[in-house]
Design a protein around this motif. Structure first.
Motif, mmCIF file in Angstrom:
data_model
loop_
_atom_site.group_PDB
_atom_site.id
_atom_site.type_symbol
_atom_site.label_atom_id
_atom_site.label_comp_id
_atom_site.label_asym_id
_atom_site.label_seq_id
_atom_site.Cartn_x
_atom_site.Cartn_y
_atom_site.Cartn_z
ATOM 1 N N PRO A 3 5.535 7.440 1.001
ATOM 2 C CA PRO A 3 4.475 8.175 0.320
ATOM 3 C C PRO A 3 5.066 8.931 -0.868
ATOM 4 N N LYS A 4 4.240 9.593 -1.649
ATOM 5 C CA LYS A 4 4.752 10.340 -2.809
ATOM 6 C C LYS A 4 5.621 11.489 -2.313
ATOM 7 N N LEU A 5 6.910 11.298 -2.459
ATOM 8 C CA LEU A 5 7.913 12.267 -2.029
ATOM 9 C C LEU A 5 8.936 12.396 -3.138
ATOM 10 N N PRO A 6 9.673 13.519 -3.146
ATOM 11 C CA PRO A 6 10.801 13.614 -4.077
ATOM 12 C C PRO A 6 11.786 12.474 -3.790
ATOM 13 N N PRO A 7 12.568 12.068 -4.786
ATOM 14 C CA PRO A 7 13.433 10.884 -4.636
ATOM 15 C C PRO A 7 14.326 10.870 -3.402
ATOM 16 N N LYS A 8 14.982 11.970 -3.072
ATOM 17 C CA LYS A 8 15.868 11.975 -1.899
ATOM 18 C C LYS A 8 15.076 11.765 -0.610
ATOM 19 N N LYS A 9 13.933 12.437 -0.502
ATOM 20 C CA LYS A 9 13.112 12.276 0.698
ATOM 21 C C LYS A 9 12.529 10.870 0.769
ATOM 22 N N ALA A 10 12.121 10.334 -0.373
ATOM 23 C CA ALA A 10 11.579 8.976 -0.395
ATOM 24 C C ALA A 10 12.631 7.967 0.056
ATOM 25 N N ALA A 11 13.865 8.161 -0.387
ATOM 26 C CA ALA A 11 14.947 7.252 0.010
ATOM 27 C C ALA A 11 15.201 7.351 1.510
ATOM 28 N N LEU A 12 15.180 8.562 2.050
ATOM 29 C CA LEU A 12 15.378 8.739 3.492
ATOM 30 C C LEU A 12 14.221 8.124 4.273
ATOM 31 N N TYR A 13 13.013 8.320 3.802
ATOM 32 C CA TYR A 13 11.828 7.745 4.446
ATOM 33 C C TYR A 13 11.959 6.218 4.520
ATOM 34 N N ASP A 14 12.328 5.627 3.405
ATOM 35 C CA ASP A 14 12.493 4.168 3.364
ATOM 36 C C ASP A 14 13.629 3.703 4.264
ATOM 37 N N ARG A 15 14.696 4.468 4.317
ATOM 38 C CA ARG A 15 15.833 4.095 5.172
ATOM 39 C C ARG A 15 15.454 4.185 6.651
ATOM 40 N N ILE A 16 14.699 5.209 7.016
ATOM 41 C CA ILE A 16 14.248 5.330 8.408
ATOM 42 C C ILE A 16 13.326 4.165 8.754
ATOM 43 N N ASP A 17 12.488 3.775 7.817
ATOM 44 C CA ASP A 17 11.630 2.606 8.026
ATOM 45 C C ASP A 17 12.481 1.370 8.337
ATOM 46 N N GLU A 18 13.542 1.172 7.583
ATOM 47 C CA GLU A 18 14.434 0.037 7.828
ATOM 48 C C GLU A 18 15.109 0.134 9.193
ATOM 49 N N ILE A 19 15.539 1.333 9.560
ATOM 50 C CA ILE A 19 16.193 1.518 10.859
ATOM 51 C C ILE A 19 15.228 1.188 11.989
ATOM 52 N N LEU A 20 13.999 1.663 11.889
ATOM 53 C CA LEU A 20 13.020 1.364 12.936
ATOM 54 C C LEU A 20 12.769 -0.141 13.015
ATOM 55 N N TRP A 21 12.690 -0.808 11.885
ATOM 56 C CA TRP A 21 12.408 -2.245 11.851
ATOM 57 C C TRP A 21 13.585 -3.086 12.323
#
Length: 96
Positions: A3-21
């Motif tokens: 979602p619309k997040l600051p760059p560091k948070k967006a990167a962490l969000y995407d990385r957690i998505d990858e970890i879950l998948w």
């Protein structure tokens, strides 16, 4: 996609998505790209736990509850613990 997040948070969000998948995948569907959004309903809560500074125990318990209560599976505590370590490690790299 985060979602619309600051760059560091967006990167962490995407990385957690990858970890879950790729690493959690309790129902074993990650070989099917059509199911890529299977764990997206859990992602916001896991992300919140991570950025709030939750420890591996709390994140692991949440993942295990998702497996057992939400999905009706037997659950795999060992896998949940390993995934929680990965999530916390990614968080700690992003927010040292």
């Amino acid at each position: 996609m985060s979602p619309k997040l600051p760059p560091k948070k967006a990167a962490l969000y995407d990385r957690i998505d990858e970890i879950l998948w790729f690493d959690w995948d309790p129902i074993g569907c990650n070989e099917y790209e059509a199911a890529r959004d299977e764990y997206h309903s859990y992602l916001p809560q896991v992300f919140s736990l991570a950025i709030e500074g939750s420890d591996t125990y709390k994140i692991s318990n949440f993942l295990h509850e998702c497996e057992t209560i939400n999905m009706g599976l037997a659950g795999n505590k060992k896998r949940c613990a390993a995934v929680a370590v990965l999530i916390c490690s990614e968080r700690d790299k992003t927010y040292p």
